[in-house]
Design a protein around this motif. Sequence first.
Motif, PDB file in Angstrom:
ATOM      1  N   PHE A 125       0.832  -1.206   0.000  1.00 46.90           N
ATOM      2  CA  PHE A 125       0.000   0.000   0.000  1.00 46.90           C
ATOM      3  C   PHE A 125       0.870   1.261   0.000  1.00 46.90           C
ATOM      4  CE2 PHE A 125      -2.668   3.281   1.983  1.00 46.90           C
ATOM      5  CZ  PHE A 125      -3.691   3.288   1.053  1.00 46.90           C
ATOM      6  N   ALA A 126       2.009   1.171   0.694  1.00 49.35           N
ATOM      7  CA  ALA A 126       2.931   2.318   0.713  1.00 49.35           C
ATOM      8  C   ALA A 126       3.387   2.675  -0.699  1.00 49.35           C
ATOM      9  CB  ALA A 126       4.132   2.013   1.600  1.00 49.35           C
ATOM     10  N   THR A 127       3.628   1.647  -1.535  1.00 50.28           N
ATOM     11  CA  THR A 127       4.027   1.947  -2.911  1.00 50.28           C
ATOM     12  C   THR A 127       2.855   2.520  -3.701  1.00 50.28           C
ATOM     13  OG1 THR A 127       3.475  -0.238  -3.836  1.00 50.28           O
ATOM     14  CG2 THR A 127       5.677   0.041  -2.890  1.00 50.28           C
ATOM     15  N   ARG A 128       1.638   2.094  -3.370  1.00 53.08           N
ATOM     16  CA  ARG A 128       0.474   2.538  -4.145  1.00 53.08           C
ATOM     17  C   ARG A 128       0.105   3.981  -3.851  1.00 53.08           C
ATOM     18  NH1 ARG A 128      -2.277  -3.262  -3.711  1.00 53.08           N
ATOM     19  NH2 ARG A 128      -1.921  -3.869  -5.878  1.00 53.08           N
ATOM     20  N   ILE A 129       0.327   4.407  -2.595  1.00 56.18           N
ATOM     21  CA  ILE A 129      -0.047   5.776  -2.251  1.00 56.18           C
ATOM     22  C   ILE A 129       1.182   6.685  -2.267  1.00 56.18           C
ATOM     23  CG2 ILE A 129       0.228   5.636   0.275  1.00 56.18           C
ATOM     24  CD1 ILE A 129      -2.731   6.967   0.241  1.00 56.18           C
ATOM     25  N   GLY A 130       2.381   6.061  -2.349  1.00 61.52           N
ATOM     26  CA  GLY A 130       3.629   6.822  -2.248  1.00 61.52           C
ATOM     27  C   GLY A 130       3.761   7.914  -3.298  1.00 61.52           C
ATOM     28  N   GLY A 131       3.392   7.592  -4.538  1.00 62.40           N
ATOM     29  CA  GLY A 131       3.549   8.553  -5.612  1.00 62.40           C
ATOM     30  C   GLY A 131       2.662   9.775  -5.430  1.00 62.40           C
ATOM     31  N   TYR A 132       1.509   9.573  -4.788  1.00 67.15           N
ATOM     32  CA  TYR A 132       0.584  10.683  -4.520  1.00 67.15           C
ATOM     33  C   TYR A 132       1.232  11.698  -3.590  1.00 67.15           C
ATOM     34  CZ  TYR A 132      -3.397  13.041  -2.344  1.00 67.15           C
ATOM     35  OH  TYR A 132      -4.246  13.972  -1.851  1.00 67.15           O
TER      36      TYR A 132
ATOM     37  N   LEU B 234       4.568  11.900  -3.058  1.00 62.57           N
ATOM     38  CA  LEU B 234       5.802  12.394  -3.675  1.00 62.57           C
ATOM     39  C   LEU B 234       5.525  13.510  -4.677  1.00 62.57           C
ATOM     40  CD1 LEU B 234       8.004   9.234  -4.349  1.00 62.57           C
ATOM     41  CD2 LEU B 234       8.465  11.136  -2.787  1.00 62.57           C
ATOM     42  N   ILE B 235       4.444  13.344  -5.455  1.00 61.27           N
ATOM     43  CA  ILE B 235       4.211  14.241  -6.584  1.00 61.27           C
ATOM     44  C   ILE B 235       4.014  15.680  -6.110  1.00 61.27           C
ATOM     45  CG2 ILE B 235       1.678  13.995  -6.740  1.00 61.27           C
ATOM     46  CD1 ILE B 235       4.037  13.891  -9.751  1.00 61.27           C
TER      47      ILE B 235
ATOM     48  N   ILE C 189       4.587   3.382  -7.214  1.00 55.31           N
ATOM     49  CA  ILE C 189       4.875   4.770  -6.838  1.00 55.31           C
ATOM     50  C   ILE C 189       4.788   5.658  -8.078  1.00 55.31           C
ATOM     51  CG2 ILE C 189       6.711   6.309  -6.038  1.00 55.31           C
ATOM     52  CD1 ILE C 189       7.522   4.196  -4.031  1.00 55.31           C
TER      53      ILE C 189
ATOM     54  N   SER D 262       0.948   5.945  -9.039  1.00 59.12           N
ATOM     55  CA  SER D 262       0.134   6.860  -8.244  1.00 59.12           C
ATOM     56  C   SER D 262       0.538   8.309  -8.506  1.00 59.12           C
ATOM     57  CB  SER D 262       0.206   6.514  -6.755  1.00 59.12           C
ATOM     58  OG  SER D 262       1.530   6.346  -6.319  1.00 59.12           O
ATOM     59  N   ALA D 263       1.845   8.521  -8.737  1.00 58.97           N
ATOM     60  CA  ALA D 263       2.282   9.877  -9.068  1.00 58.97           C
ATOM     61  C   ALA D 263       1.667  10.329 -10.379  1.00 58.97           C
ATOM     62  CB  ALA D 263       3.806   9.926  -9.150  1.00 58.97           C
TER      63      ALA D 263
ATOM     64  N   THR E 214      -2.402  10.898 -10.161  1.00 58.13           N
ATOM     65  CA  THR E 214      -2.958  11.783  -9.137  1.00 58.13           C
ATOM     66  C   THR E 214      -3.792  12.915  -9.749  1.00 58.13           C
ATOM     67  OG1 THR E 214      -1.315  11.314  -7.425  1.00 58.13           O
ATOM     68  CG2 THR E 214      -2.302  13.496  -7.399  1.00 58.13           C
TER      69      THR E 214
ATOM     70  N   LEU F  96      -7.805  14.015  -8.203  1.00 59.64           N
ATOM     71  CA  LEU F  96      -7.671  15.022  -7.148  1.00 59.64           C
ATOM     72  C   LEU F  96      -9.013  15.415  -6.553  1.00 59.64           C
ATOM     73  CD1 LEU F  96      -4.833  17.427  -8.351  1.00 59.64           C
ATOM     74  CD2 LEU F  96      -4.918  16.113  -6.227  1.00 59.64           C
TER      75      LEU F  96
ATOM     76  N   LYS G 189      -9.915   8.400  -1.990  1.00 57.68           N
ATOM     77  CA  LYS G 189      -8.511   8.277  -2.402  1.00 57.68           C
ATOM     78  C   LYS G 189      -7.888   7.032  -1.789  1.00 57.68           C
ATOM     79  CE  LYS G 189      -7.417  13.119  -3.311  1.00 57.68           C
ATOM     80  NZ  LYS G 189      -7.208  14.402  -2.614  1.00 57.68           N
ATOM     81  N   PHE G 190      -8.213   6.775  -0.526  1.00 62.72           N
ATOM     82  CA  PHE G 190      -7.679   5.586   0.153  1.00 62.72           C
ATOM     83  C   PHE G 190      -8.047   4.331  -0.633  1.00 62.72           C
ATOM     84  CE2 PHE G 190      -7.995   2.064   3.118  1.00 62.72           C
ATOM     85  CZ  PHE G 190      -6.800   2.152   3.817  1.00 62.72           C
TER      86      PHE G 190
ATOM     87  N   PHE H 149      -6.265   4.118  -4.129  1.00 62.78           N
ATOM     88  CA  PHE H 149      -4.873   3.664  -4.145  1.00 62.78           C
ATOM     89  C   PHE H 149      -4.753   2.211  -3.697  1.00 62.78           C
ATOM     90  CE2 PHE H 149      -4.030   8.326  -4.025  1.00 62.78           C
ATOM     91  CZ  PHE H 149      -3.451   8.373  -5.284  1.00 62.78           C
ATOM     92  N   PHE H 150      -5.667   1.782  -2.827  1.00 60.08           N
ATOM     93  CA  PHE H 150      -5.638   0.367  -2.445  1.00 60.08           C
ATOM     94  C   PHE H 150      -5.870  -0.529  -3.666  1.00 60.08           C
ATOM     95  CE2 PHE H 150      -7.823  -3.548  -1.145  1.00 60.08           C
ATOM     96  CZ  PHE H 150      -6.836  -4.090  -0.347  1.00 60.08           C
TER      97      PHE H 150
ATOM     98  N   LEU I 275      -5.139   0.080  -6.750  1.00 56.07           N
ATOM     99  CA  LEU I 275      -4.289   0.446  -7.884  1.00 56.07           C
ATOM    100  C   LEU I 275      -3.429  -0.736  -8.344  1.00 56.07           C
ATOM    101  CD1 LEU I 275      -3.123   2.539  -9.801  1.00 56.07           C
ATOM    102  CD2 LEU I 275      -1.626   3.316  -7.982  1.00 56.07           C
ATOM    103  N   THR I 276      -3.708  -1.214  -9.550  1.00 55.65           N
ATOM    104  CA  THR I 276      -2.929  -2.302 -10.148  1.00 55.65           C
ATOM    105  C   THR I 276      -2.453  -1.851 -11.529  1.00 55.65           C
ATOM    106  OG1 THR I 276      -4.978  -3.194 -11.045  1.00 55.65           O
ATOM    107  CG2 THR I 276      -4.205  -4.133  -8.966  1.00 55.65           C
TER     108      THR I 276
END
Lengths: 104, 235
Positions: free
Chosen positions: A21-28, A30-31, B82, B85-86, B89, B93, B100-101, B104-105, B107-108
Amino acid sequence: MDGFLHLDMLILILAAAVATFATRIGGYFLITRMKTIPPRLDAALNAVPAAVLTTLVAPNFYAGGPELKIAMAVALVVGLRFNVLTMLAAGWVVVMALRHGGGW
Amino acid sequence: MTGSDFREGMRVGVPIVLSAAPFGALFGAVAVQNGQTIFEATLMSATVFAGASQLVGLELFGHRVQPWLIILSIFAVNFRHILYSAAMTRFILHFNGMQKFLTFFLLTDPQFAETVKRGESGRAVTFAWYMGLGTIIYVPWLVVTLIGALLGNLITDPKVIGLDVLLPVYFLGLVFGFRKRDNFLPVALTAAIGSILAYRYIGSPWHVSVGALAGVIVAALMPVKASAPATVEEA
């Protein structure tokens, strides 16, 4: 394995889930506060998945029997043109043919 | 409109489900062979929900690798998220915190690809659409894991039905997915040689960290290209 759920496995699974999950939300995160990544660090990070995954392939090839080596070699050639599912099918067919047809 | 967006998301997901199902079943079957219970395998699919990394975790668990290294390897295999998600985003937004939670959960790789495709085509990425797509991927993933685990539980000798060849070939396929990346050949060859030497002379758990570290160091030492933007690919 017997049983329903083991505490050490539960902890391992939940830790894996948190890491993922950290990788999935990490980019959000970071960006919004992105600074530039040094090129060499970027190259190193970029290489992480291929490097890790290769270490799961090579020793299996090295330690496996001749039928496994042949099957993996065939799958490698198939993988140059086709997708993962086709590679799996090819490797499986070769190993089964050698074990049950070839008596390996 | 919400209901139709949800259904449209589900429709987009149908081919994704069909192509992902064999991997979910593979995970379930290999999981029980590598010492997980049926419940643990299904729980892992439900909470981690990332097929490649789930199989990596199993492989390492089967080799009795230290837990911290298993988690680190799962993190490494999932690192691409990472970038995902970047990159997406900007399309989500307008979702609230809880949305959002969940976003991202779920996200594949295919979820990301479809979301960006929709967002860039100018159509709104609504929460209903996203959840429709996410649900039709998530729920069958659990079901096929369970089916695979139930079938795997019946198998006494995995070699007789060739189950042991599937994992190494699957990882080989994943490695091939990265072959367009910079430095792929030197990285893969170094990691291969390093892991075999470590496997031979140090012992089983260490071949992963030693081989991977060797590959990453080679990548860091290679000449830096002028423009090498982080790329996102399917894996």
